[in-house]
Design an enzyme around this catalytic site. Structure first.
Site: not given
Ligand code: EPU
Length: 335
Positions: A158, A234, A331
């Site tokens: 990012r 995010s 972000e």
């Molecule tokens: N999780 C929780 N609670 C939550 C959300 C997530 O416990 O409310 C844990 C879960 O274990 C889940 C893990 O975090 O399995 C990962 O969650 P997710 O796959 O939704 O990914 P993220 O790390 O929360 C990032 C990006 C997203 C992108 C997803 C998928 C960032 C800041 N965000 O989210 O990007 O879609 O991975 O690759 O890196 C964005 O940038 O706007 C965005 C949506």
């Protein structure tokens, strides 16, 4: 032509009503000449990664440059030149329709093509930098466009040079992307993609269209549609901590969600998990809320003001810091 006092509600996906003192819609490269480098400016694409906490006093430059063209082609690859104002997801759909691989994991990301390199958009195991070749950058001082290579952009998680030394120095006008003709190596390592494909019996030889469909389904199940609920995806980045900090947190919180990074001394923590543990998931402060299905997303529950969203963001940030001694950084651009 620069116009005064425009309401930005239609131009930001939080749906916040704030004024821009000066507004310039850039529809052709000639329009860029209206930008006075001495006046602070902010470049607006799809408005999907910005929180306006107050009226914007400088010049808001709204990029509306359009056009997708095949720039170069060889038996294995297609190199596209894409204007900065194109909608990102429309570009993904265009590539899928032509059977060109590389963007399928990045389906349904809101925003414009020109905004993509600034934060090196990424999702489900892929990042813009994987397909990026170079871009055209308009320098507002010299009023000239020059090409910047992959190395020039300094891409990270990012992150890019456009958030640092080139911040407010110019405008990205076009990207050059490398897409693959078939066969193309798919990125299926993100667990949820495999699960969705397996449930449809598509895991053995999935097509890029099937992978994109899986990504779209996952996104729709977790992320609110900005047309229906104001949000910016995010709100925070997943924070990186040292290995020692990670181990001590893991001892105290065995269910901590963390991912490896390219640096063996750093671990990336799930900010969504940290926020959820603080009890914020699904909660609200007035009309600003933390989304029920993904705690990393802040939402406008209807009629929220910019300061309500920002107050909520700061409360969430403080609570995470207090409970875990980890600072989560926005972000989105907070203006
Ligand atoms: N999780 C929780 N609670 C939550 C959300 C997530 O416990 O409310 C844990 C879960 O274990 C889940 C893990 O975090 O399995 C990962 O969650 P997710 O796959 O939704 O990914 P993220 O790390 O929360 C990032 C990006 C997203 C992108 C997803 C998928 C960032 C800041 N965000 O989210 O990007 O879609 O991975 O690759 O890196 C964005 O940038 O706007 C965005 C949506």
């Amino acid at each position: 032509m620069i116009v005064q006092n425009i309401d930005l509600k239609p131009f930001n996906t939080f749906g916040l009503s704030v004024q821009a003192q000066n507004y310039l819609a850039v529809q052709t490269l000639n329009d860029l000449a209206h930008i006075d480098p001495e006046i602070p400016f902010f470049v607006l694409g799809g408005g999907s990664n910005v929180l306006f906490t107050k009226d914007f006093e400088g010049l808001l430059v709204h990029i509306q440059l359009k056009g997708i063209e095949v720039w170069e082609e060889n038996p294995e690859e297609v190199h596209l030149k894409v204007a900065a104002g194109e909608n990102w997801h429309n570009l993904v759909l265009f590539c899928l329709a032509n059977n060109w691989g590389g963007l399928e994991n990045l389906a349904l990301i809101p925003g414009t093509v020109g905004a993509a390199p600034i934060q090196n958009i990424g999702a489900y195991g892929a990042e813009l930098s994987d397909v990026f070749m170079y871009l055209d950058f308009y320098d507002t001082q010299s009023k000239k466009i020059s090409k910047m290579s992959h190395a020039d952009c300094n891409f990270g998680y990012r992150n890019s040079i456009f958030k640092h030394s080139l911040k407010s120095k110019g405008i990205i006008t076009a990207l050059y992307l490398r897409l693959k003709k078939m066969p193309h190596a798919l990125k299926l390592e993100y667990g949820a993609i495999k699960e969705v494909l397996a449930a449809k019996n598509q895991l053995s030889t999935p097509s890029i269209q099937q992978v994109a469909r899986a990504v779209i389904e996952i996104r729709q199940s977790k992320l609110p549609d900005p047309q229906k609920i104001g949000n910016c995806g995010s709100f925070f980045k997943n924070p990186e901590v040292t290995w020692a900090q990670y181990e001590s947190l893991k001892d105290n919180y065995p269910s901590l969600v963390a991912f490896k990074t390219n640096d063996p001394n750093l671990m990336k923590l799930s900010a969504g998990w940290l926020i959820e543990q603080c009890g914020w998931k699904g909660r609200n402060l007035g009309r600003a809320g933390v989304y029920t299905h993904q705690a990393l997303v802040l939402v406008n529950l209807g009629g929220a003001t910019a300061s309500e969203i920002w107050t909520l963001a700061q409360r969430v940030q403080q609570d995470v810091l207090q409970k875990f001694q980890v600072m989560i950084i926005p972000e989105v651009n907070v203006l």
